[in-house]
Design an enzyme around this catalytic site. Structure first.
Site, PDB file in Angstrom:
ATOM      1  N   SER A 183       0.879  -1.144   0.102  1.00 35.82           N
ATOM      2  CA  SER A 183       0.031   0.025  -0.127  1.00 35.82           C
ATOM      3  C   SER A 183       0.862   1.161  -0.016  1.00 35.82           C
ATOM      4  O   SER A 183       0.517   2.161  -0.696  1.00 35.82           O
ATOM      5  CB  SER A 183      -0.962   0.017   1.233  1.00 35.82           C
ATOM      6  OG  SER A 183      -1.717  -1.000   1.297  1.00 35.82           O
ATOM      7  N   ASP A 184       1.794   1.156   0.736  1.00 37.86           N
ATOM      8  CA  ASP A 184       2.843   2.494   0.813  1.00 37.86           C
ATOM      9  C   ASP A 184       3.702   2.514  -0.655  1.00 37.86           C
ATOM     10  O   ASP A 184       3.529   3.508  -1.115  1.00 37.86           O
ATOM     11  CB  ASP A 184       3.953   2.035   1.850  1.00 37.86           C
ATOM     12  CG  ASP A 184       3.546   2.532   3.311  1.00 37.86           C
ATOM     13  OD1 ASP A 184       2.616   3.388   3.349  1.00 37.86           O
ATOM     14  OD2 ASP A 184       3.978   2.174   4.114  1.00 37.86           O
ATOM     15  N   LEU A 185       4.015   1.528  -1.056  1.00 34.98           N
ATOM     16  CA  LEU A 185       4.904   1.364  -2.240  1.00 34.98           C
ATOM     17  C   LEU A 185       3.961   2.031  -3.421  1.00 34.98           C
ATOM     18  O   LEU A 185       4.479   2.688  -4.293  1.00 34.98           O
ATOM     19  CB  LEU A 185       5.376   0.031  -2.687  1.00 34.98           C
ATOM     20  CG  LEU A 185       6.547  -0.165  -1.609  1.00 34.98           C
ATOM     21  CD1 LEU A 185       6.811  -1.707  -1.706  1.00 34.98           C
ATOM     22  CD2 LEU A 185       7.830   0.544  -1.648  1.00 34.98           C
TER      23      LEU A 185
END
Length: 416
Positions: A183-185
């Site tokens: 999700s961050d990436l």
């Protein structure tokens, strides 16, 4: 390649300046992409502390910095400047830097930078052409806007974990997160894409703008075919382990000496594969003739195909599939894929050297631009190592004032 601190940027964003007020992963991943493409990235870190991920180990570098390997994955091609933005004098220095920048990326909580005069409204007044990207868990509005957002939390809330993992009725079944902070990436990727779109708009109109990115929005958008299956076909997605919700067979199978992956995307490939494993009769079975039949009858098909595949040695079957131009392979661990000749041929792994001589390995930008390729000019910096150069060269701060700022704890030259 070795680091050259004075190397000239050659990428398509050469000449652009980025003020990076982000930390941990989604924001730094975005700004690293911009840096790989040639932008000058000025990363602001808290004096005496630095980015949180510098301490996210082990493993740590065995040098004076003791920076965690985690930090190294998202912070190349950046300058590190240690400024205390909570001090009005520090915030003013950052505002001065922003006046000379094209892009700002931040991931503070909604409204968290207003009191420092570093929010979009404040900075766009002094730099109307500024593209300002805010990355939060849930966005700048909506009922969840004030909540903190973390990758693991977003993977669960978004529905991703409802389709990841083994089926509930199998041993080890239940929700499972992805093995990387996906999700961050991906929010970092979408942020970079959105910033590039905003740059194109600015080229046409001269206008800057605010880019509002939310981890939850991004991860829900990535539900892609799974969400479409439900919204447009009423199919409730579920955990299928290594199977595909639509295409069959598209999964792992056991050979005599280990598992392989079989990824057949159409009926022609299915027929060719059945001939290869000695079961040319299977495509003539009405249940398996086309994918529309194979998908609901997947378990029956697996029972037919499994014994035929189990007779093969994995290397032999993979070689036979390659010769027949059928997609297949094995599940690599990370050491194996990093040593793979294809990865070497593509230059995915890059060798860099930090300013103190410490070697580091990084995974490079994957896109191959024929005219303006990504370049690797600066290894992930030690905290505050560029404070002096940026403040003196960019802002014209003289030695006496710099010494006073350091003595007051407003800026720091280096954490270690």
């Amino acid at each position: 390649m070795s680091e050259n601190m004075d190397a000239k940027a050659t990428g398509p964003l050469a000449g652009m300046k980025v003020l990076d007020l982000s930390r941990v992963l989604a924001g730094p991943w975005c700004t690293q992409i911009l840096g790989d493409l040639g932008a000058e990235v000025i990363k602001i870190e808290q004096p005496g502390q630095g980015d949180d991920t510098r301490r996210w180990g082990p493993p740590f570098l065995e040098d004076g910095s003791k920076d965690a390997a985690y930090y190294l994955c998202a912070n190349r091609n950046k300058k590190s400047v240690a400024i205390n933005l909570a001090d009005p004098r520090g915030a003013e220095l950052i505002r001065q830097i922003a006046m000379d920048c094209d892009i700002v990326v931040e991931n503070f909580r909604v409204g968290g930078l207003v009191k420092y005069g570093l929010d979009y409204a404040s900075l766009s007044e002094i730099n109307p052409k500024l593209i300002y990207c805010s990355i939060t868990g849930f966005g700048q509005d909506g009922p969840y806007k004030d909540r903190g957002g973390y990758d693991f939390l977003i993977q669960g809330m978004s529905g991703l974990m409802s389709v990841t993992g083994r089926p509930d009725d199998e041993p080890g079944g239940g929700p499972m997160k992805v093995g990387i902070p996906i999700s961050d990436l991906v929010t970092g990727l979408y942020s970079a894409i959105s910033i590039l779109a905003a740059l194109a708009h600015r080229d046409r109109t001269g206008e800057g703008q605010h880019v509002d990115m939310a981890l939850l929005d991004t991860q829900v958008a990535l539900l892609a075919n799974q969400a479409s299956n439900y919204m447009n076909g009423g199919m409730l997605p579920r955990r299928l382990g290594n199977e595909h919700p639509n295409t069959v067979p598209y999964q792992d199978f056991a050979c005599a000496d280990g598992d392989i992956l079989v990824a057949l995307g159409n009926d022609r490939q299915f027929r060719s594969f059945c001939e290869l494993i000695g079961r040319p009769d299977l495509p003539d079975d009405p249940r398996f003739r086309d994918n529309g039949g194979r998908s609901p009858n997947r378990h029956a098909l697996q029972e037919e195909m499994g014994p035929a595949i189990a007779k093969w040695q994995s290397d032999d079957l993979i070689a036979a599939m390659e010769a027949a131009k059928l997609p297949g392979g094995r599940v690599n661990d990370i050491p194996h894929i990093l040593a793979d000749p294809q990865i070497a041929a593509r230059g995915v792994i890059q060798n860099m050297v930090r300013s103190d001589g410490t070697p580091v390995k990084i995974l490079g930008y994957p896109g191959k631009l024929s005219k303006t390729p990504a370049d690797y000019r600066r290894a992930p910096p030690r905290s505050g190592e560029d404070t002096r150069n940026v403040l003196t060269d960019l802002l014209g701060v003289d030695e006496a004032r710099l010494a006073a700022l350091i003595d007051a704890g407003i800026v720091a030259e280096r954490l270690h």
